[in-house]
Design a protein around this motif. Structure first.
Motif, PDB file in Angstrom:
ATOM      1  N   ASP A  40       0.831  -1.205   0.000  1.00 31.84           N
ATOM      2  CA  ASP A  40       0.000   0.000   0.000  1.00 31.84           C
ATOM      3  C   ASP A  40       0.866   1.255   0.000  1.00 31.84           C
ATOM      4  OD1 ASP A  40      -2.378  -1.420  -0.049  1.00 31.84           O
ATOM      5  OD2 ASP A  40      -2.566  -1.474   2.133  1.00 31.84           O
ATOM      6  N   GLU A  94       2.161   1.691  -3.490  1.00 33.45           N
ATOM      7  CA  GLU A  94       1.113   2.191  -4.388  1.00 33.45           C
ATOM      8  C   GLU A  94       0.993   3.702  -4.287  1.00 33.45           C
ATOM      9  OE1 GLU A  94      -1.688   0.806  -6.569  1.00 33.45           O
ATOM     10  OE2 GLU A  94       0.231  -0.196  -6.903  1.00 33.45           O
ATOM     11  N   ARG A  96       0.964   4.298  -8.385  1.00 29.48           N
ATOM     12  CA  ARG A  96      -0.064   5.090  -9.076  1.00 29.48           C
ATOM     13  C   ARG A  96       0.496   5.756 -10.330  1.00 29.48           C
ATOM     14  NH1 ARG A  96      -1.044  10.468  -5.238  1.00 29.48           N
ATOM     15  NH2 ARG A  96       1.062  10.626  -4.347  1.00 29.48           N
ATOM     16  N   ARG A 128       1.069   3.174 -13.227  1.00 31.36           N
ATOM     17  CA  ARG A 128      -0.186   2.886 -13.935  1.00 31.36           C
ATOM     18  C   ARG A 128      -0.440   3.891 -15.065  1.00 31.36           C
ATOM     19  NH1 ARG A 128      -2.841  -1.003 -11.117  1.00 31.36           N
ATOM     20  NH2 ARG A 128      -1.954  -1.354  -9.046  1.00 31.36           N
ATOM     21  N   THR A 148       2.884  -4.742  -7.557  1.00 28.09           N
ATOM     22  CA  THR A 148       1.483  -4.751  -7.151  1.00 28.09           C
ATOM     23  C   THR A 148       0.528  -4.957  -8.316  1.00 28.09           C
ATOM     24  OG1 THR A 148       1.443  -2.337  -7.287  1.00 28.09           O
ATOM     25  CG2 THR A 148       1.940  -3.300  -5.131  1.00 28.09           C
ATOM     26  N   ALA A 204      -2.204  -5.379 -14.931  1.00 30.48           N
ATOM     27  CA  ALA A 204      -3.587  -4.913 -15.041  1.00 30.48           C
ATOM     28  C   ALA A 204      -3.817  -4.191 -16.359  1.00 30.48           C
ATOM     29  CB  ALA A 204      -3.929  -4.001 -13.868  1.00 30.48           C
ATOM     30  N   LYS A 246      -0.903  -7.953  -2.847  1.00 27.97           N
ATOM     31  CA  LYS A 246      -1.657  -6.830  -3.417  1.00 27.97           C
ATOM     32  C   LYS A 246      -2.015  -7.099  -4.868  1.00 27.97           C
ATOM     33  CE  LYS A 246      -3.234  -2.576  -3.005  1.00 27.97           C
ATOM     34  NZ  LYS A 246      -4.251  -2.192  -2.009  1.00 27.97           N
ATOM     35  N   GLU A 265      -4.971  -9.337  -5.045  1.00 25.07           N
ATOM     36  CA  GLU A 265      -6.205  -8.598  -4.761  1.00 25.07           C
ATOM     37  C   GLU A 265      -6.701  -7.878  -6.008  1.00 25.07           C
ATOM     38  OE1 GLU A 265      -5.664  -5.841  -1.610  1.00 25.07           O
ATOM     39  OE2 GLU A 265      -5.032  -7.357  -0.137  1.00 25.07           O
ATOM     40  N   GLN A 266      -5.784  -7.292  -6.761  1.00 29.70           N
ATOM     41  CA  GLN A 266      -6.169  -6.466  -7.896  1.00 29.70           C
ATOM     42  C   GLN A 266      -6.450  -7.289  -9.158  1.00 29.70           C
ATOM     43  OE1 GLN A 266      -4.590  -2.451  -8.140  1.00 29.70           O
ATOM     44  NE2 GLN A 266      -2.889  -3.066  -6.833  1.00 29.70           N
ATOM     45  N   LEU A 267      -5.723  -8.394  -9.322  1.00 31.77           N
ATOM     46  CA  LEU A 267      -5.826  -9.154 -10.564  1.00 31.77           C
ATOM     47  C   LEU A 267      -6.712 -10.384 -10.435  1.00 31.77           C
ATOM     48  CD1 LEU A 267      -2.038  -9.049 -11.528  1.00 31.77           C
ATOM     49  CD2 LEU A 267      -3.853  -7.495 -12.308  1.00 31.77           C
TER      50      LEU A 267
END
Length: 268
Positions: A15, A18, A23, A26, A51, A56, A79, A82-84
């Motif tokens: 976290d 990120e 961020r 991305r 992460t 993604a 993490k 969780e996202q993928l």
């Protein structure tokens, strides 16, 4: 080519990462993938997937047959899971020892990790090994020595307060933040049709705390330096940075950032 002079960062807290860097990665991923221009239905491997930012983007934009992510940090992989979800197969391993069969990928990519590898050539050779003939190997890294205002501003302010600031400053020491070095690395590793390009993004901060708080997470050389300072010195550095950025631009402000991308083809 080795990064023997770099202290090995500790990548544990997903976290915090990120907020600090994920961020922004991305934002780089979509133009990077447009530049690669790979067809749908390909097998992708994301080395140092962290992460899951680049994975993604591959899932959202490239219609892949399969996405496989590899990262040495279990904290980051949690993490990413969780996202993928189940859309990607994830492995805990280092980039220089991928637990994958040769030729299992059509596009093997790495985001923001080559400059932290102890032996970048070993990583690129592994990326090439798992990529089929005619497949693409590609990566991007921040332009630490040039247009990466978030980090460049931090180290410049730190040096103003302490001219002998320790050598965690990544910019002057990492050759791979320059396109010529990235191209030479890929060519050294036997890749063909090597090309580089700049990917520029704007970093929008809602206020100064949006800039400063991620440095308190300890993820990366600059945050590790910040958290290693005594509290009074850290507050002095915070105020110097606030004056540098927020006082100039009001409440919200924007910084520029450049990533250098490189790609090559696995030849027969």
């Amino acid at each position: 080519m080795q990064n023997a002079s770099l202290a090995k960062p500790v990548w544990l807290h997903a976290d915090a990462y990120e907020r600090y860097m994920g961020r922004w990665s991305r934002q780089v991923a979509p133009p990077f993938l447009r530049w690669l221009d790979r067809p749908a239905g390909q097998r992708w491997v994301d080395v140092g997937c962290g992460t899951g930012a680049l994975s993604a983007a591959v899932l959202a934009r490239c219609a892949p047959a399969r996405v496989t992510g590899v990262d040495p940090s279990e904290g980051f992989l949690r993490k990413a899971r969780e996202q993928l979800g189940d859309r990607a197969e994830l492995h805990c391993a280092s980039g220089d020892a991928l637990p994958l069969a040769g030729g299992c990928s059509d596009a093997t990519v790495a985001a923001l990790m080559l400059n932290f590898a102890a032996d970048p050539a070993a990583v690129v050779k592994e990326m090439a090994r798992v990529t089929a003939v005619g497949g693409c190997v590609a990566a991007y890294v921040w332009d630490y020595g040039g247009r990466m205002d978030l980090i460049r501003g931090y180290w410049d302010a730190a040096r103003e307060l302490e001219p002998t600031v320790p050598s965690q400053d990544t910019g002057p020491r990492v050759a791979l933040c320059r396109p010529e070095a990235l191209a030479a690395l890929f060519e050294q590793c036997g890749l063909a049709q090597v090309a580089t390009r700049a990917v520029d993004i704007a970093m929008h901060f809602a206020n100064f705390d949006d800039y400063w708080q991620p440095f308190l997470g300890g993820q990366g050389p600059a945050p590790a330096h910040a958290m290693g300072l005594p509290a009074p010195q850290r507050e002095q550095l915070r105020e110097r940075l606030r004056q540098r950025f927020a006082a100039r631009a009001g409440d919200a402000f924007e910084l520029g950032a450049r990533a250098w991308a490189v790609r090559g083809i696995v030849a027969a």
